[in-house]
Design an enzyme around this catalytic site. Structure first.
Site, mmCIF file in Angstrom:
data_model
loop_
_atom_site.group_PDB
_atom_site.id
_atom_site.type_symbol
_atom_site.label_atom_id
_atom_site.label_comp_id
_atom_site.label_asym_id
_atom_site.label_seq_id
_atom_site.Cartn_x
_atom_site.Cartn_y
_atom_site.Cartn_z
ATOM 1 N N SER A 30 0.820 -1.220 0.000
ATOM 2 C CA SER A 30 0.000 0.000 0.000
ATOM 3 C C SER A 30 0.849 1.264 0.000
ATOM 4 O O SER A 30 0.451 2.281 -0.580
ATOM 5 C CB SER A 30 -0.953 0.007 1.192
ATOM 6 O OG SER A 30 -0.233 0.009 2.418
ATOM 7 N N ARG A 46 -7.234 -4.239 -18.893
ATOM 8 C CA ARG A 46 -7.751 -5.135 -17.854
ATOM 9 C C ARG A 46 -7.139 -4.814 -16.491
ATOM 10 O O ARG A 46 -7.626 -5.298 -15.467
ATOM 11 C CB ARG A 46 -7.477 -6.585 -18.241
ATOM 12 C CG ARG A 46 -8.259 -7.024 -19.479
ATOM 13 C CD ARG A 46 -7.739 -8.328 -20.046
ATOM 14 N NE ARG A 46 -7.921 -9.433 -19.122
ATOM 15 C CZ ARG A 46 -7.437 -10.661 -19.332
ATOM 16 N NH1 ARG A 46 -6.754 -10.911 -20.438
ATOM 17 N NH2 ARG A 46 -7.633 -11.613 -18.452
ATOM 18 N N SER A 95 -8.223 8.574 -30.413
ATOM 19 C CA SER A 95 -9.572 8.180 -30.807
ATOM 20 C C SER A 95 -9.617 7.719 -32.259
ATOM 21 O O SER A 95 -9.156 8.426 -33.158
ATOM 22 C CB SER A 95 -10.529 9.358 -30.615
ATOM 23 O OG SER A 95 -11.804 9.070 -31.166
ATOM 24 N N GLN A 96 -10.191 6.541 -32.484
ATOM 25 C CA GLN A 96 -10.407 6.075 -33.857
ATOM 26 C C GLN A 96 -11.614 6.764 -34.481
ATOM 27 O O GLN A 96 -11.834 6.651 -35.683
ATOM 28 C CB GLN A 96 -10.601 4.556 -33.874
ATOM 29 C CG GLN A 96 -9.339 3.779 -33.575
ATOM 30 C CD GLN A 96 -9.549 2.285 -33.691
ATOM 31 O OE1 GLN A 96 -10.668 1.780 -33.529
ATOM 32 N NE2 GLN A 96 -8.484 1.553 -33.954
ATOM 33 N N ARG A 97 -12.370 7.469 -33.682
ATOM 34 C CA ARG A 97 -13.533 8.200 -34.192
ATOM 35 C C ARG A 97 -13.127 9.578 -34.716
ATOM 36 O O ARG A 97 -13.640 10.043 -35.730
ATOM 37 C CB ARG A 97 -14.572 8.338 -33.082
ATOM 38 C CG ARG A 97 -15.877 8.996 -33.523
ATOM 39 C CD ARG A 97 -16.898 8.918 -32.401
ATOM 40 N NE ARG A 97 -18.191 9.422 -32.821
ATOM 41 C CZ ARG A 97 -18.814 10.462 -32.267
ATOM 42 N NH1 ARG A 97 -18.226 11.118 -31.269
ATOM 43 N NH2 ARG A 97 -19.991 10.857 -32.697
ATOM 44 N N ARG A 130 -14.390 2.340 -38.546
ATOM 45 C CA ARG A 130 -13.322 1.813 -37.687
ATOM 46 C C ARG A 130 -13.524 0.344 -37.346
ATOM 47 O O ARG A 130 -12.584 -0.339 -36.941
ATOM 48 C CB ARG A 130 -13.221 2.638 -36.401
ATOM 49 C CG ARG A 130 -14.433 2.544 -35.486
ATOM 50 C CD ARG A 130 -14.290 3.439 -34.273
ATOM 51 N NE ARG A 130 -15.535 3.515 -33.513
ATOM 52 C CZ ARG A 130 -15.680 4.221 -32.396
ATOM 53 N NH1 ARG A 130 -14.652 4.900 -31.907
ATOM 54 N NH2 ARG A 130 -16.840 4.256 -31.772
ATOM 55 N N ARG A 189 2.357 0.434 -7.183
ATOM 56 C CA ARG A 189 1.720 -0.857 -6.907
ATOM 57 C C ARG A 189 1.004 -1.367 -8.149
ATOM 58 O O ARG A 189 1.063 -2.563 -8.466
ATOM 59 C CB ARG A 189 0.732 -0.730 -5.748
ATOM 60 C CG ARG A 189 0.116 -2.057 -5.345
ATOM 61 C CD ARG A 189 -0.815 -1.908 -4.156
ATOM 62 N NE ARG A 189 -1.199 -3.202 -3.617
ATOM 63 C CZ ARG A 189 -1.921 -3.365 -2.517
ATOM 64 N NH1 ARG A 189 -2.317 -2.301 -1.827
ATOM 65 N NH2 ARG A 189 -2.236 -4.576 -2.098
ATOM 66 N N ARG A 222 2.419 -9.530 -16.773
ATOM 67 C CA ARG A 222 2.810 -9.350 -18.181
ATOM 68 C C ARG A 222 4.297 -9.546 -18.434
ATOM 69 O O ARG A 222 4.690 -9.815 -19.570
ATOM 70 C CB ARG A 222 2.388 -7.956 -18.657
ATOM 71 C CG ARG A 222 0.928 -7.631 -18.399
ATOM 72 C CD ARG A 222 -0.014 -8.631 -19.028
ATOM 73 N NE ARG A 222 -1.408 -8.286 -18.783
ATOM 74 C CZ ARG A 222 -2.446 -8.960 -19.257
ATOM 75 N NH1 ARG A 222 -2.238 -10.038 -20.008
ATOM 76 N NH2 ARG A 222 -3.688 -8.594 -18.989
#
Length: 237
Positions: free
Chosen positions: A76, A100, A110-112, A169, A187, A196
Protein backbone atom coordinates in the site's frame (compact mmCIF):
# COMPACT_ATOMS: atom_id res chain seq x y z
CA UNK A 1 6.99 0.41 -29.88
CA UNK A 2 8.01 3.53 -28.01
CA UNK A 3 7.59 3.84 -24.24
CA UNK A 4 8.81 7.02 -22.54
CA UNK A 5 8.41 8.46 -19.06
CA UNK A 6 6.18 11.52 -19.25
CA UNK A 7 5.84 12.35 -15.56
CA UNK A 8 6.77 11.04 -12.13
CA UNK A 9 5.90 11.98 -8.58
CA UNK A 10 7.98 14.79 -7.09
CA UNK A 11 8.56 14.79 -3.34
CA UNK A 12 8.34 17.92 -1.18
CA UNK A 13 10.27 16.96 1.98
CA UNK A 14 9.56 20.16 3.94
CA UNK A 15 6.29 19.04 5.61
CA UNK A 16 7.95 15.84 6.86
CA UNK A 17 10.85 17.83 8.27
CA UNK A 18 8.53 20.36 9.92
CA UNK A 19 6.17 17.77 11.40
CA UNK A 20 8.55 14.99 12.42
CA UNK A 21 12.07 16.33 11.95
CA UNK A 22 12.37 13.55 9.40
CA UNK A 23 14.94 14.15 6.71
CA UNK A 24 14.54 12.45 3.37
CA UNK A 25 16.80 12.51 0.35
CA UNK A 26 14.84 12.81 -2.85
CA UNK A 27 17.23 13.84 -5.59
CA UNK A 28 15.74 11.93 -8.51
CA UNK A 29 18.03 9.62 -10.49
CA UNK A 30 20.97 10.14 -8.08
CA UNK A 31 22.28 6.64 -7.44
CA UNK A 32 23.69 7.56 -4.04
CA UNK A 33 20.32 8.64 -2.69
CA UNK A 34 16.78 7.32 -3.14
CA UNK A 35 14.68 8.74 -5.91
CA UNK A 36 11.61 10.79 -5.05
CA UNK A 37 9.34 7.82 -5.73
CA UNK A 38 11.33 5.47 -3.50
CA UNK A 39 11.75 8.08 -0.77
CA UNK A 40 8.00 8.72 -0.71
CA UNK A 41 7.22 5.04 -0.21
CA UNK A 42 9.62 4.86 2.71
CA UNK A 43 8.29 8.06 4.28
CA UNK A 44 4.70 6.83 4.01
CA UNK A 45 5.63 3.57 5.67
CA UNK A 46 7.52 5.24 8.50
CA UNK A 47 4.55 7.48 9.26
CA UNK A 48 2.45 4.38 10.00
CA UNK A 49 4.67 3.53 13.00
CA UNK A 50 6.46 6.88 13.42
CA UNK A 51 9.69 4.98 12.99
CA UNK A 52 11.65 8.01 11.86
CA UNK A 53 14.79 7.29 13.90
CA UNK A 54 15.89 4.34 11.73
CA UNK A 55 16.89 2.24 14.75
CA UNK A 56 16.86 -1.07 12.86
CA UNK A 57 20.06 -1.35 10.78
CA UNK A 58 18.38 -3.77 8.37
CA UNK A 59 15.79 -1.18 7.39
CA UNK A 60 17.77 2.01 7.98
CA UNK A 61 18.48 2.50 4.28
CA UNK A 62 15.88 3.04 1.59
CA UNK A 63 16.74 -0.23 -0.23
CA UNK A 64 16.57 -2.11 3.06
CA UNK A 65 13.31 -0.52 4.13
CA UNK A 66 11.53 -1.06 0.83
CA UNK A 67 13.04 -4.53 0.53
CA UNK A 68 11.36 -5.43 3.81
CA UNK A 69 8.10 -3.89 2.58
CA UNK A 70 8.24 -6.03 -0.56
CA UNK A 71 9.09 -9.18 1.39
CA UNK A 72 6.08 -8.68 3.66
CA UNK A 73 3.73 -7.74 0.83
CA UNK A 74 2.73 -4.40 2.36
CA UNK A 75 2.41 -2.77 -1.05
CA UNK A 76 0.00 0.00 0.00
CA UNK A 77 2.85 2.44 0.66
CA UNK A 78 3.84 2.09 -3.00
CA UNK A 79 0.50 3.55 -4.09
CA UNK A 80 1.55 7.12 -3.29
CA UNK A 81 4.08 7.51 -6.11
CA UNK A 82 2.98 7.31 -9.71
CA UNK A 83 4.61 7.11 -13.12
CA UNK A 84 3.05 8.32 -16.37
CA UNK A 85 4.17 6.92 -19.72
CA UNK A 86 3.72 8.15 -23.25
CA UNK A 87 3.19 4.96 -25.25
CA UNK A 88 3.27 4.98 -29.05
CA UNK A 89 2.98 2.45 -31.84
CA UNK A 90 1.50 -0.41 -29.88
CA UNK A 91 -1.40 -2.46 -31.18
CA UNK A 92 -5.06 -2.18 -30.35
CA UNK A 93 -4.73 -5.75 -29.12
CA UNK A 94 -2.18 -4.63 -26.53
CA UNK A 95 -4.52 -1.87 -25.36
CA UNK A 96 -7.26 -4.45 -24.84
CA UNK A 97 -4.95 -6.54 -22.65
CA UNK A 98 -3.54 -3.58 -20.72
CA UNK A 99 -6.97 -2.08 -19.99
CA UNK A 100 -7.75 -5.13 -17.85
CA UNK A 101 -5.47 -3.60 -15.23
CA UNK A 102 -8.17 -1.51 -13.57
CA UNK A 103 -5.89 0.73 -11.53
CA UNK A 104 -4.21 2.27 -14.57
CA UNK A 105 -5.54 5.49 -16.10
CA UNK A 106 -5.69 5.87 -19.89
CA UNK A 107 -5.98 8.63 -22.46
CA UNK A 108 -6.05 6.95 -25.89
CA UNK A 109 -6.03 8.26 -29.45
CA UNK A 110 -9.57 8.18 -30.81
CA UNK A 111 -10.41 6.08 -33.86
CA UNK A 112 -13.53 8.20 -34.19
CA UNK A 113 -11.81 11.58 -34.40
CA UNK A 114 -8.47 10.59 -35.95
CA UNK A 115 -8.15 9.28 -39.49
CA UNK A 116 -6.35 5.91 -39.64
CA UNK A 117 -6.11 5.59 -43.42
CA UNK A 118 -2.34 6.18 -43.53
CA UNK A 119 -1.30 4.14 -40.50
CA UNK A 120 1.28 1.37 -40.40
CA UNK A 121 0.48 -1.94 -38.70
CA UNK A 122 2.05 -3.07 -35.45
CA UNK A 123 3.71 -6.33 -36.47
CA UNK A 124 3.52 -9.07 -33.81
CA UNK A 125 6.93 -10.23 -32.55
CA UNK A 126 6.36 -13.76 -33.92
CA UNK A 127 5.84 -12.35 -37.43
CA UNK A 128 8.36 -9.51 -37.30
CA UNK A 129 11.31 -10.15 -39.61
CA UNK A 130 9.93 -13.42 -41.00
CA UNK A 131 8.53 -14.38 -44.40
CA UNK A 132 5.06 -13.74 -42.94
CA UNK A 133 5.64 -10.02 -42.47
CA UNK A 134 5.13 -9.09 -46.13
CA UNK A 135 1.70 -10.76 -46.51
CA UNK A 136 0.78 -9.46 -43.06
CA UNK A 137 1.45 -5.89 -44.19
CA UNK A 138 -0.41 -6.51 -47.45
CA UNK A 139 -3.47 -7.74 -45.58
CA UNK A 140 -3.36 -4.68 -43.35
CA UNK A 141 -3.14 -2.42 -46.41
CA UNK A 142 -6.25 -4.11 -47.85
CA UNK A 143 -8.09 -3.50 -44.59
CA UNK A 144 -7.12 0.18 -44.75
CA UNK A 145 -8.44 0.39 -48.29
CA UNK A 146 -11.78 -0.98 -47.11
CA UNK A 147 -11.73 1.46 -44.17
CA UNK A 148 -10.95 4.43 -46.41
CA UNK A 149 -13.59 3.40 -48.93
CA UNK A 150 -16.13 3.06 -46.14
CA UNK A 151 -15.36 6.53 -44.81
CA UNK A 152 -15.69 8.07 -48.27
CA UNK A 153 -18.93 6.22 -49.02
CA UNK A 154 -20.52 7.30 -45.75
CA UNK A 155 -19.34 10.88 -46.26
CA UNK A 156 -20.95 10.84 -49.71
CA UNK A 157 -24.19 9.78 -48.06
CA UNK A 158 -24.15 12.85 -45.87
CA UNK A 159 -22.55 11.55 -42.69
CA UNK A 160 -20.07 13.78 -40.89
CA UNK A 161 -16.44 12.78 -40.51
CA UNK A 162 -16.88 11.52 -36.96
CA UNK A 163 -19.93 9.45 -37.84
CA UNK A 164 -18.22 8.02 -40.92
CA UNK A 165 -15.09 7.06 -39.02
CA UNK A 166 -16.97 5.59 -36.08
CA UNK A 167 -18.67 3.16 -38.46
CA UNK A 168 -15.64 2.45 -40.64
CA UNK A 169 -13.32 1.81 -37.69
CA UNK A 170 -15.00 -1.57 -37.30
CA UNK A 171 -12.93 -2.58 -40.33
CA UNK A 172 -9.61 -1.78 -38.65
CA UNK A 173 -7.60 -4.83 -37.53
CA UNK A 174 -6.19 -5.44 -34.07
CA UNK A 175 -2.81 -4.46 -35.55
CA UNK A 176 -3.93 -0.83 -35.86
CA UNK A 177 -1.47 1.39 -33.97
CA UNK A 178 -2.38 3.14 -30.74
CA UNK A 179 -0.83 6.15 -29.03
CA UNK A 180 -1.77 6.72 -25.41
CA UNK A 181 -0.85 8.23 -22.08
CA UNK A 182 -0.96 5.71 -19.23
CA UNK A 183 -0.59 6.50 -15.53
CA UNK A 184 -0.31 4.11 -12.64
CA UNK A 185 1.00 4.13 -9.11
CA UNK A 186 3.93 1.86 -8.35
CA UNK A 187 1.72 -0.86 -6.91
CA UNK A 188 -0.36 -0.86 -10.10
CA UNK A 189 2.74 -1.07 -12.29
CA UNK A 190 4.05 -3.94 -10.17
CA UNK A 191 0.76 -5.73 -10.81
CA UNK A 192 1.26 -5.22 -14.54
CA UNK A 193 4.79 -6.58 -14.33
CA UNK A 194 3.76 -9.58 -12.27
CA UNK A 195 1.30 -10.67 -14.94
CA UNK A 196 2.81 -9.35 -18.18
CA UNK A 197 6.55 -9.68 -17.56
CA UNK A 198 6.09 -13.42 -17.87
CA UNK A 199 6.94 -16.01 -20.51
CA UNK A 200 3.28 -17.03 -20.69
CA UNK A 201 2.09 -13.49 -21.48
CA UNK A 202 1.30 -12.16 -24.95
CA UNK A 203 4.61 -11.42 -26.68
CA UNK A 204 3.89 -7.77 -27.46
CA UNK A 205 2.69 -6.87 -23.98
CA UNK A 206 5.65 -8.76 -22.51
CA UNK A 207 7.91 -6.52 -24.58
CA UNK A 208 5.96 -3.51 -23.28
CA UNK A 209 6.35 -4.70 -19.69
CA UNK A 210 10.09 -5.01 -20.19
CA UNK A 211 10.27 -1.40 -21.37
CA UNK A 212 8.24 -0.28 -18.34
CA UNK A 213 10.53 -2.20 -15.99
CA UNK A 214 13.60 -0.60 -17.56
CA UNK A 215 12.17 2.84 -16.80
CA UNK A 216 11.10 1.88 -13.28
CA UNK A 217 14.67 0.82 -12.56
CA UNK A 218 15.56 4.50 -13.05
CA UNK A 219 12.47 6.10 -11.48
CA UNK A 220 11.98 3.80 -8.47
CA UNK A 221 14.72 1.13 -8.42
CA UNK A 222 14.21 0.14 -4.80
CA UNK A 223 10.47 -0.34 -5.31
CA UNK A 224 11.12 -2.94 -8.03
CA UNK A 225 14.32 -4.42 -6.62
CA UNK A 226 12.75 -7.88 -6.52
CA UNK A 227 11.71 -7.89 -10.18
CA UNK A 228 13.77 -10.26 -12.34
CA UNK A 229 15.75 -8.99 -15.31
CA UNK A 230 14.34 -11.86 -17.38
CA UNK A 231 10.59 -12.54 -17.61
CA UNK A 232 8.98 -14.56 -14.84
CA UNK A 233 8.94 -18.24 -15.76
CA UNK A 234 12.19 -18.08 -17.72
CA UNK A 235 13.70 -20.60 -15.32
CA UNK A 236 10.82 -22.99 -15.87
CA UNK A 237 9.12 -22.17 -12.57
Amino acid sequence: MKVNVLATTALNPSPLLDAYEYRVSGAAYNRDRPTDADALGEAAGRICYKSFERKNPATASNPGYLGNILAQGHFSVLEHASVTFLVRDVSRALLTELSRHRHLSFSVVSQRYVDHADTEPVVPPAIRGTELEKPFREDYAEALQAYDAGVKLLRARGYGRKQAREAARALLPNAAPVDMVVTGNLRAWRDVLGKRWHVAADAEIREFAGRVLDHLHAVAPNSVQDMPTSPFGSDGK
